[in-house]
Design an enzyme around this catalytic site. Sequence first.
Site, PDB file in Angstrom:
ATOM      1  N   ASP A  40     -14.947 -84.358  30.381  1.00  0.00           N
ATOM      2  CA  ASP A  40     -14.988 -85.808  30.564  1.00  0.00           C
ATOM      3  C   ASP A  40     -15.297 -86.336  31.893  1.00  0.00           C
ATOM      4  O   ASP A  40     -14.133 -86.029  33.108  1.00  0.00           O
ATOM      5  CB  ASP A  40     -13.930 -86.558  30.129  1.00  0.00           C
ATOM      6  CG  ASP A  40     -13.796 -87.869  29.731  1.00  0.00           C
ATOM      7  OD1 ASP A  40     -14.651 -88.613  29.921  1.00  0.00           O
ATOM      8  OD2 ASP A  40     -12.746 -88.257  28.955  1.00  0.00           O
ATOM      9  N   GLU A  90     -19.915 -88.432  29.313  1.00  0.00           N
ATOM     10  CA  GLU A  90     -20.136 -89.307  30.597  1.00  0.00           C
ATOM     11  C   GLU A  90     -20.560 -90.507  30.180  1.00  0.00           C
ATOM     12  O   GLU A  90     -21.350 -91.360  31.036  1.00  0.00           O
ATOM     13  CB  GLU A  90     -20.925 -88.539  31.590  1.00  0.00           C
ATOM     14  CG  GLU A  90     -22.237 -87.698  31.175  1.00  0.00           C
ATOM     15  CD  GLU A  90     -23.203 -88.766  30.924  1.00  0.00           C
ATOM     16  OE1 GLU A  90     -23.285 -89.389  29.943  1.00  0.00           O
ATOM     17  OE2 GLU A  90     -24.267 -88.877  31.840  1.00  0.00           O
ATOM     18  N   GLY A 139     -22.788 -91.829  28.219  1.00  0.00           N
ATOM     19  CA  GLY A 139     -24.083 -91.988  27.948  1.00  0.00           C
ATOM     20  C   GLY A 139     -24.911 -92.246  29.020  1.00  0.00           C
ATOM     21  O   GLY A 139     -26.086 -92.934  29.143  1.00  0.00           O
ATOM     22  N   ASP A 174     -15.233 -95.750  24.719  1.00  0.00           N
ATOM     23  CA  ASP A 174     -14.611 -95.007  23.939  1.00  0.00           C
ATOM     24  C   ASP A 174     -14.522 -96.259  22.534  1.00  0.00           C
ATOM     25  O   ASP A 174     -14.438 -97.443  22.816  1.00  0.00           O
ATOM     26  CB  ASP A 174     -13.089 -95.271  24.366  1.00  0.00           C
ATOM     27  CG  ASP A 174     -12.869 -94.233  25.579  1.00  0.00           C
ATOM     28  OD1 ASP A 174     -13.914 -93.458  25.801  1.00  0.00           O
ATOM     29  OD2 ASP A 174     -11.534 -93.933  25.788  1.00  0.00           O
TER      30      ASP A 174
HETATM   31  C1  GLA Z   1     -11.753 -91.082  28.183  1.00  0.00           C
HETATM   32  C2  GLA Z   1     -12.560 -90.361  26.910  1.00  0.00           C
HETATM   33  C3  GLA Z   1     -11.660 -90.465  25.656  1.00  0.00           C
HETATM   34  C4  GLA Z   1     -10.464 -89.613  26.098  1.00  0.00           C
HETATM   35  C5  GLA Z   1      -9.793 -90.200  27.146  1.00  0.00           C
HETATM   36  C6  GLA Z   1      -8.513 -89.110  27.696  1.00  0.00           C
HETATM   37  O1  GLA Z   1     -11.559 -92.335  28.202  1.00  0.00           O
HETATM   38  O2  GLA Z   1     -13.713 -91.288  26.657  1.00  0.00           O
HETATM   39  O3  GLA Z   1     -12.431 -89.833  24.483  1.00  0.00           O
HETATM   40  O4  GLA Z   1     -10.936 -88.335  26.099  1.00  0.00           O
HETATM   41  O5  GLA Z   1     -10.699 -90.260  28.397  1.00  0.00           O
HETATM   42  O6  GLA Z   1      -8.060 -89.702  28.882  1.00  0.00           O
END
Ligand code: GLA
Length: 527
Positions: free
Chosen positions: A281, A319, A321, A342
């Site tokens: 991530d 990342e 997109g 998210d």
């Molecule tokens: C980001 C990701 C989520 C999750 C959180 C964890 O926001 O997009 O899917 O993994 O981090 O902190």
Amino acid sequence: MRALKALAAHFIASLGLVLVASSAAAQPLSFVPADGPYDLAIAFRDAPANPGIRMLELHRAADKTVSGKLISDWYGNMTMDNIVVTPTLLTFDMRNINTPGVPIRHWTARVTAQGIALDGGIWDSKVALVGQQASGAEVAALTFHETTLPPLTTLASDGLAKTPPMGWSSWNKFAEKIDDTTIRAIADAMVATGLRDAGYRYVNIDDGWQGTRGPDGQIRPNAKFPDMKALADYVHARGLKLGLYSSPGPRTCAGYEGSYGHVQQDARTFAAWGVDYLKYDLCSGEWFYADADTVQRSYAEMGAALRATGRPIIYSLCEYGRFRVGSWGRSVGGHLWRTTGDITDDYATMARIGFEKNGDPNDAGPGGWNDPDMLEVGNGGMSEDAYRTHMTLWAMSAAPLMMGHDVRATSESARRLLENRGVIAIDQDARGVQGKALHKDGAAEIWLKPLATGAYAIALFNRGEAPATMALTPDTIGLPKIGALRDVWSGATLDPKVTRFAVPAHGVVLLEAFAIGSAHTRQRAAP
Ligand code: GLA
């Protein structure tokens, strides 16, 4: 003692000196104390963890040019631009991230009676700190050592993820409230509910498992995960696979230790623990890797490191997109890549992602998949019809199916939505085509996904807030005549001549159709 301190403070104040009573070191009275070169280091000892600005460094060279940086736990060395320095005021600009229309933020640092008062901001963090002169030991401890990215390498397919990965991830329901016991119980529940046998195999621990690094630099889990290898063994013994999470930056999105500077070492550690899946991530890495080239290289670095372990590990790029990840996700070793920010457990967010941000269908296929984020089914924020739309959209999009609820408490309705074999078969279809909308009319969308059998999955979505009757004729979606028709959610065989379907608000009707003339229709039509 307190009285003594007050007396001392009074004495200092009465002398008119800018000293800090709590610190042994005298404050610099000026940002430009004397002619000639100098270095100034200010430590911010009580900085909040995010973005964790620990130190300000200012350097004046012999030729009087001034340079400076802030040092942060999240973003490492943050270079000052457009520095203007007077004896009592330092101003500078700093690039910013993620705030539309605000690529740069203006910062100030002032000499005050309490120390150096720093004011500025990065993205959603406002920074207001007071710091004092750093000791030599502090400077050594707070210095951020940058690493350089290797040149871009490309990887050939490793044959994994022939169909979209299926499993469960801790984030949507538990966020950071996870531990070894819960993960084991989830694995047990995946077996007991039949969800494992329906195809959900990965048990993914998202953010929040990390502890600190040992003296050898090796990442250690935090106290909630006493033995990662033993946990992997437990999960494997149940016919399941284990996933973990990290970031190319120094900090993950929830502020835990990332893989910056330890990429190869972490890949080896994960493999040694028996990890089968890594979600990587971007998080704080977005400061370091802010353009297409560096983002791609940072993901390629971990892709190559995972491959070098020799262990088959699904590699999930997260990342959000950026930089058309679908066009290069495979070549850095990725098997799935997030296409969005998210998901949250509400219809509006799910629908925006699922209908509009699910990636370019041309990028998806066996070995590499667009990932519109994990499922919310079972978390309670949407109606049953909306969750049915969620599952159907993901299946039509050949999206990874990562459950995001508390599997130990799977309701009957969630189980029916998650375990429907017909819907899963559409998602997992061997041809691996990502379906798309072929017809849109107001709130109505008709999606088509050709299947390996020669049949078509057809989804009639009603995005509106009132029930609707939707018409389906073969020509609306460019099909020849329909010879056989099945309602996938109920399993019922339908009269192929039916052209009107009642679709609930925020709901869907999912059909499997066999066009007349296809081998399948002939087979089915035979008594
Ligand atoms: C980001 C990701 C989520 C999750 C959180 C964890 O926001 O997009 O899917 O993994 O981090 O902190």
